[in-house]
Write an enzyme that holds these catalytic residues in place. Structure first.
Site, PDB file in Angstrom:
ATOM      1  N   ASP A 175     -14.090  46.154  -0.365  1.00  0.00           N
ATOM      2  CA  ASP A 175     -14.723  44.840  -0.282  1.00  0.00           C
ATOM      3  C   ASP A 175     -15.103  44.355  -1.681  1.00  0.00           C
ATOM      4  O   ASP A 175     -14.385  44.615  -2.641  1.00  0.00           O
ATOM      5  CB  ASP A 175     -15.955  44.946   0.635  1.00  0.00           C
ATOM      6  CG  ASP A 175     -16.235  43.676   1.412  1.00  0.00           C
ATOM      7  OD1 ASP A 175     -16.599  42.664   0.774  1.00  0.00           O
ATOM      8  OD2 ASP A 175     -16.102  43.685   2.644  1.00  0.00           O
ATOM      9  N   HIS A 234     -20.893  40.325  -0.034  1.00  0.00           N
ATOM     10  CA  HIS A 234     -20.247  40.644   1.236  1.00  0.00           C
ATOM     11  C   HIS A 234     -20.165  42.147   1.481  1.00  0.00           C
ATOM     12  O   HIS A 234     -20.459  42.638   2.590  1.00  0.00           O
ATOM     13  CB  HIS A 234     -18.850  40.014   1.215  1.00  0.00           C
ATOM     14  CG  HIS A 234     -18.130  39.985   2.524  1.00  0.00           C
ATOM     15  ND1 HIS A 234     -17.322  41.021   2.956  1.00  0.00           N
ATOM     16  CD2 HIS A 234     -18.064  39.025   3.478  1.00  0.00           C
ATOM     17  CE1 HIS A 234     -16.781  40.700   4.127  1.00  0.00           C
ATOM     18  NE2 HIS A 234     -17.212  39.491   4.478  1.00  0.00           N
TER      19      HIS A 234
END
Length: 593
Positions: A175, A234
């Site tokens: 990520d 995120h």
């Protein structure tokens, strides 16, 4: 004298055998008074609750009750060992606790309970099952994490935590990297920054061993879009859903809160490249990437809450195939574009578990007029993905103070599933393959409260049900007994007959070659009957075919080779009466495999 004449005479004698008929009727309904489902929660049982009907001698007289127990124990056909039964006490509801002289396994316990229930004075019998408290963490905002406990759409995390917490399992989060957060740091280990472009990485040096999230904010013109965006943090949000520190009197809880997270940074300014992500998959799963030190903490689970459009492609598929070959389960987001996930990658790649999103009502998640959970046949399961609270950061561009916030997206649904996979692998006596994990999750889903407007998987992931199927609720999942005690009347002289069904789910592989099928079909002339076991695929296994010219009922246990049959599905016992005059019913039956 003909068989038919014998049958007429037998019917004429029926009125003189009321006592015998009463015994048959009593045993016919015994199955309705035996709670077998409770046996799944314990490997051994030695205490049972027996309720006798009001007005019966055993209800009113302790000596009569003990005599009844002695009768059962003296005739008990267990595994060749003697058995004693002792009355312990009477409960406030009038039922009696009785204790066996030794521990009984599931098969013996079922046999004993059926023998006790064969007495028509017994109202019901069930194991004196042991209950435990469901773990409820003291994290201050746990109550806002509906995805763990919601009756309609939650993943049953609180119940699952009594079985597994993810201890010893590593989950790689591919990520944006990670920012420091006191509610998460203790569960973060190692990691790597795989962003090759130093400008996109914002750390001036491209790839390095520091997975810190430098912020993914951008000005629209830099990324070819018409809008600007603040940093999302995120990866930190995703990691918190998987393994936030739990029961620490602050913040939120993680799905697998004793698992460890390896943050792998691939997304920076304007996203990340396919080549970098493919290398990250290889490295995270324990593979070799040229010029990069080996991962000292290879993952058992990879979470990829990211994606783009188009076919999977050779690069993605090769990296995923490599991870799967190393035994790593790859969990990916279906996407948020309200489109078919077959057009989104890596959601459409082979060998991954693709996750759709639901809201707290169990409906397909909607975030705006254009942003809804992707759907389609490539979506395997659904999980909570609307208003998901997790760890975050307050910085708009570069990192600021730690915070918590709610996000929505299939990105938020995916870590719920990755966390459940960690729970499963932590509980498994030997690691499950990615294919076994996928099958287990699909076979144990919670049904959608109502049919979604688009296909978003087999159902909503249920952590507790998956653990039970693995062995969390039944320590011996390799042998289970499934029963149906509902009466089904058999039509007279009818070739179609009647069927009684048993649903089997949460199992893997095929049935054994020595499956045990126990049946009790009540009928005054068994020579009329054809009794078949029907497998989920429609294959027929005959158990009785009009043998015997006289004699009541078709009862007994049959050993059947079912090794070519998949365990899961609807199994049926079918009974057909092929001659006129006599009628009967399927009383009870069970299958053990």
């Amino acid at each position: 004298m003909s068989d038919r004449t014998l049958r007429v005479r037998k019917h004429a004698l029926a009125a003189a055998t009321v006592a015998a008929v009463s015994c048959v009727a009593a045993s016919a309904y015994a199955a309705d008074r035996v709670n077998l489902a409770a046996l799944a929660n314990a490997q051994q049982n030695d205490e049972f609750i027996v309720k006798h009907r009001d007005g019966t001698a055993a209800r009113s007289n302790a000596a009569t009750l003990q005599n009844a127990l002695n009768t059962v124990s003296s005739s008990f056909s267990g595994k060749g060992h003697a058995l004693g039964l002792k009355h312990v006490r009477r409960t406030s509801i009038g039922a009696d606790v009785v204790r066996a002289s030794r521990k009984l396994d599931r098969v013996e316990a079922e046999s004993l309970m059926r023998q006790i229930a064969a007495d028509p004075s017994v109202e019901y019998v069930e194991p004196n099952a042991r209950m435990t408290a469901f773990f409820t963490p003291d994290d201050t905002r746990f109550g806002e994490q509906w995805g763990y406990t919601d009756a309609d759409a939650g993943i049953n995390a609180s119940q699952a935590w009594d079985v597994s917490t993810g201890t010893g399992v590593v989950v790689a989060v591919i990520d944006t990297g990670i920012v420091s957060h006191s509610d998460l740091n203790a569960n973060i280990i190692g990691g790597y920054d795989f962003i090759t472009d130093a400008t996109a990485a914002r750390d001036s040096n491209g790839r390095d061993s520091n997975p810190a999230d430098q912020g993914d904010w951008f000005v629209g013109s830099d990324c070819g879009v018409t809008y600007n965006s603040n940093s999302s943090w995120h990866g930190t949000h995703v990691a918190g859903t998987i393994a936030a520190v739990t029961n620490n009197a602050k913040g939120v809880s993680g799905t697998a809160y004793n698992a460890k997270v390896v943050p792998v940074r691939v997304l920076g300014r304007c996203g990340g490249t396919l080549a970098d992500i493919a290398d990250a998959i290889t490295w995270a799963s324990g593979g070799t990437v040229s010029g990069i030190p080996a991962n000292p903490n290879p993952a058992e689970v990879i979470n990829m809450s990211l994606g783009g459009s188009g076919a999977c492609g050779s690069t993605y598929q090769a990296a995923i195939d490599g991870a799967v070959s190393r035994g790593v389960t790859v969990v990916v987001a279906a996407g948020n574009n309200n489109g078919n996930a077959s057009n989104a990658r890596p959601a459409n790649c082979t060998g991954v578990i693709t996750v759709g999103a639901v809201d707290s009502a169990g409906a397909r998640s909607v975030w705006s007029s254009t942003q809804k959970s992707n759907y389609g046949t490539v979506v395997d399961v659904a999980a909570p993905g609307s208003n998901i609270l997790s760890t975050l950061n307050a910085g708009t561009t570069t990192p600021g103070a730690e915070s918590y916030a709610s996000y929505g997206g299939t990105s938020m649904a995916t870590p719920h599933v990755a966390g459940v996979v960690a729970l499963l692998q932590a509980k498994a006596t030997t690691p499950k393959t990615p294919a076994e994990i996928e099958t287990l999750l699909k076979n144990t889903v919670k049904p959608f409260p109502s049919t979604p407007d688009q296909l978003i998987g087999a159902g909503i992931v249920d952590a507790k049900a998956a653990l039970d199927a693995l062995g969390g609720g039944n320590p011996n999942p390799g042998t289970q007994t499934y029963s149906n005690g509902t009466d089904y009347n058999i039509p007279d002289n009818n070739t179609t007959g009647v069927s009684s069904s048993i649903a089997v789910s949460g199992r893997t592989g095929n049935a054994p070659s020595n499956a045990s099928v126990s049946i009790n079909v009540i009928h005054p002339y068994k020579g009329d009957l054809i009794v078949d076991l029907i497998a989920p695929d429609g294959s027929v296994y005959n158990l009785h075919n009009r043998t015997g010219s006289s004699g009541d009922n078709v009862s007994g246990t049959f050993t059947v080779n079912l090794s070519s049959e998949t365990l899961n599905g609807s199994w049926k016992l079918r009974a057909a009466d092929r001659a006129a005059q006599d009628v009967g019913r399927i009383d009870t039956w069970s299958v053990t495999f």
